[in-house]
Design an enzyme around this catalytic site. Structure first.
Site, PDB file in Angstrom:
ATOM      1  N   HIS A 314       0.818  -1.211   0.000  1.00 11.49           N
ATOM      2  CA  HIS A 314       0.000   0.000   0.000  1.00 11.49           C
ATOM      3  C   HIS A 314       0.855   1.265   0.000  1.00 11.49           C
ATOM      4  CE1 HIS A 314      -3.186  -2.888   1.201  1.00 11.49           C
ATOM      5  NE2 HIS A 314      -3.908  -2.089   0.435  1.00 11.49           N
ATOM      6  N   ALA A 392     -16.946   0.993  -9.723  1.00 14.29           N
ATOM      7  CA  ALA A 392     -15.984   2.044 -10.041  1.00 14.29           C
ATOM      8  C   ALA A 392     -16.218   2.641 -11.423  1.00 14.29           C
ATOM      9  CB  ALA A 392     -14.559   1.495  -9.935  1.00 14.29           C
ATOM     10  N   ASP A 415      -7.077   0.807  -6.670  1.00 13.00           N
ATOM     11  CA  ASP A 415      -6.689  -0.345  -5.863  1.00 13.00           C
ATOM     12  C   ASP A 415      -7.688  -1.466  -6.137  1.00 13.00           C
ATOM     13  OD1 ASP A 415      -5.475  -1.971  -4.013  1.00 13.00           O
ATOM     14  OD2 ASP A 415      -6.423  -1.036  -2.268  1.00 13.00           O
TER      15      ASP A 415
END
Length: 544
Positions: A314, A392, A415
């Site tokens: 991350h 998304a 992500d």
């Protein structure tokens, strides 16, 4: 069943195709035809559920839904044709043959999901692409079930045609029309029942067992109730015993299905499973996170987060985009675990973080599970974070339609699941990145997780080519995993065998982006594949 008065072929032997005459029914011909067509309806519904169950389970276990649907359905349709040809030899004993076929189909179809899941859990040889499909015993099992179920479904049609004609003779065209009408309507009902009733309410294993039970009851009742006079006394006893054995096996499996599922889950994920839930979007499993054991988050059987090395993933995803320009407004696409948001919130200049996650249950888990919420730094408690439950692609399309300044973001963090998964293909398309470009501020940055580099360079560089085709300038970079020796993340399958050992990312913006990890950029550049075409909605390039 053979008419002794039918003409015999040369040599005196009775013909197996001789007309046995009208059936002796306990009801009138009209009622009899209705009951046969009702049986066709039920059997067709069950048959389609078996097909969809194989496709869904194979897609979950292997990952590429288009490939799994193609393999399963093509094998089944082929087998149906062979089954129809083979059943021609059974028409002289249509009632007995149909009863046997339905009993066997109920057993094979009803137990198929459990058998395939057992093979996945205890052999673990489902990973990889279909180029090596003959190397895995589990894939052999999938093809074997598809072939067997297709053979049995195909055998139903000529036998049912014979039974309908035995009730009342009619022209072949009319009989075919009646039979196919009931068959196709039943298939419609089965096709709608699977995703809207069986799968969400019962799950794949129990749903398949219930379908097998319905199949056995319908087939047995049709033959033993309507055509019992066509069977000898011994034949009736055998069929009753066969159906009772099938129903007993299916019932026993249904009683123990929860224990089986827990044992299989432990075989897949280890003994430390704390949370396992089916959200309606995906299966979510949490292991560890207590007594000093590292937490692992699995989504649909793939290791999404490993507490051993998630921070490195991350950090590599978020920080290069956040460091090199304004970052007051940030959009995280995916990231329902809250870990990308945790990294974004480390920057003092952040005023708002929108997290677009399709699975609301995953976000709830990230908020409420003690270990996962501690790992994400309680990111969802921060008042700057707003969760948007949405796809998304749809969100970007709606957000960019107004074209107003308030709808733009300084940083967009993608992500999302691995680009090699069919369900994610549209999220790695030129159209998707074009929509992302519309919501970027003039000096905004987009960062994309692009899959492992070393093991799948073609997929990685296709992502880069696709982002560039959307009008953005890119800097690809690569970061290796650590600690466990392999990289967890959106592209990681269960178990360390064959797992990717690095992560690939693409940083993009309208102008040339600046990357503060020159070594990571050089590591990616060594693997560059040039001249790759962009992936689009109508021509995806990530398969295999």
């Amino acid at each position: 069943m053979i008419d002794p008065h039918a003409p015999a072929p040369p040599g005196g032997a009775p013909s197996p195709w001789s007309d046995p005459g009208p059936a002796r029914l306990p009801v009138g011909p009209a009622t009899g035809r209705f009951l046969v067509l009702a049986g066709v309806f039920v059997c067709a519904a069950c048959g389609l559920v078996y097909e969809l169950e194989l496709v869904a389970l194979a897609s979950y276990l292997i990952g590429d839904s288009v490939t799994q649907a193609s393999v399963v359905l093509s094998v089944m349709v082929f087998a149906m044709g062979i089954g129809s040809l083979l059943a021609k030899r059974l028409r002289c004993r249509a009632a007995a043959a149909f009863g046997a076929v339905e009993a066997l189909l109920a057993l094979v179809g009803g137990c198929s999901a459990m058998a395939l899941y057992a093979a996945f859990a205890w052999t673990g040889d489902w990973t990889g692409d279909w180029g090596g499909m003959w190397e895995g015993g589990s894939r052999h099992l999938l093809v074997a079930f598809s072939l067997t179920i297709g053979l049995l479904i195909g055998a139903e049609v000529p036998l049912l045609m014979e039974l309908i004609q035995r009730i009342r003779r009619q022209d072949a065209g009319g009989a075919v029309a009646d039979l196919f009408a009931a068959d196709y309507v039943g298939a419609l009902v089965g096709g709608l029942a699977f995703p809207f009733l069986l799968l969400p309410q019962l799950g794949q294993l129990t749903g398949a067992l219930i379908t097998g039970t319905v199949n056995a009851v319908a087939g047995g009742a049709l033959v033993l109730g309507l055509f019992r006079q066509d069977l000898t006394r011994r034949g009736r006893r055998l069929l009753v015993v066969a159906n009772l054995v099938v129903l007993a096996l299916l019932a026993s499996a249904a009683v123990h299905v929860d224990d089986f599922e827990r044992a299989a889950r432990r075989a897949v994920y280890g003994q430390d499973v704390r949370v396992a839930l089916q959200t309606g979007v995906q299966e979510v499993v949490l292991t560890g996170g207590t007594d000093g054991r590292p937490l692992s988050l699995f989504l649909d059987g793939r290791l999404r987060v490993s507490g051993r090395d998630e921070r490195r993933y991350h950090e590599a995803l978020v920080h290069p985009a956040m460091r090199n320009g304004p970052h007051a407004r940030v959009l995280v696409l995916g990231g329902g675990d809250g870990l990308a948001a945790r990294e974004v919130l480390r920057y003092a200049g952040v005023r708002r973080v929108d997290v677009a996650e399709l699975d609301a249950a995953l976000v709830r888990l990230a908020r409420t599970d003690r270990a996962l919420s501690a790992l994400n730094g309680h990111a969802f408690r921060d008042p700057r974070v707003r969760v948007i439950t949405a796809d998304a692609f749809a969100l970007l399309r709606e957000t960019g339609e107004t074209g107003e300044t308030r709808d733009t973001y300084d940083v967009v963090v993608s992500d999302l699941p691995d680009p090699g998964i069919t369900a994610s293909t549209k999220l790695y398309s030129q159209e998707f990145y074009g929509l992302a470009r519309r919501v970027l501020a003039a000096d905004g940055r987009l960062v994309v997780h692009a899959g492992p580099v070393a093991s799948r360079p073609r997929v990685f560089w296709t992502v880069d080519a696709t982002v560039r085709a959307a009008g953005l300038r890119t800097v690809p970079y690569r970061v290796g995993g650590r600690d466990s020796g392999f990289a967890a993340g959106p592209d990681r399958t269960t178990g360390p065998a064959g797992a990717p050992r690095d992560w690939g990312f693409v940083l993009a913006s309208r102008t040339a982006p600046v990357l503060s990890l020159p070594g990571a950029a050089r590591a990616a550049e060594h693997t560059r594949l040039s001249g790759l075409p962009a992936s689009t909605l109508v021509h995806p390039r990530y398969a295999g």
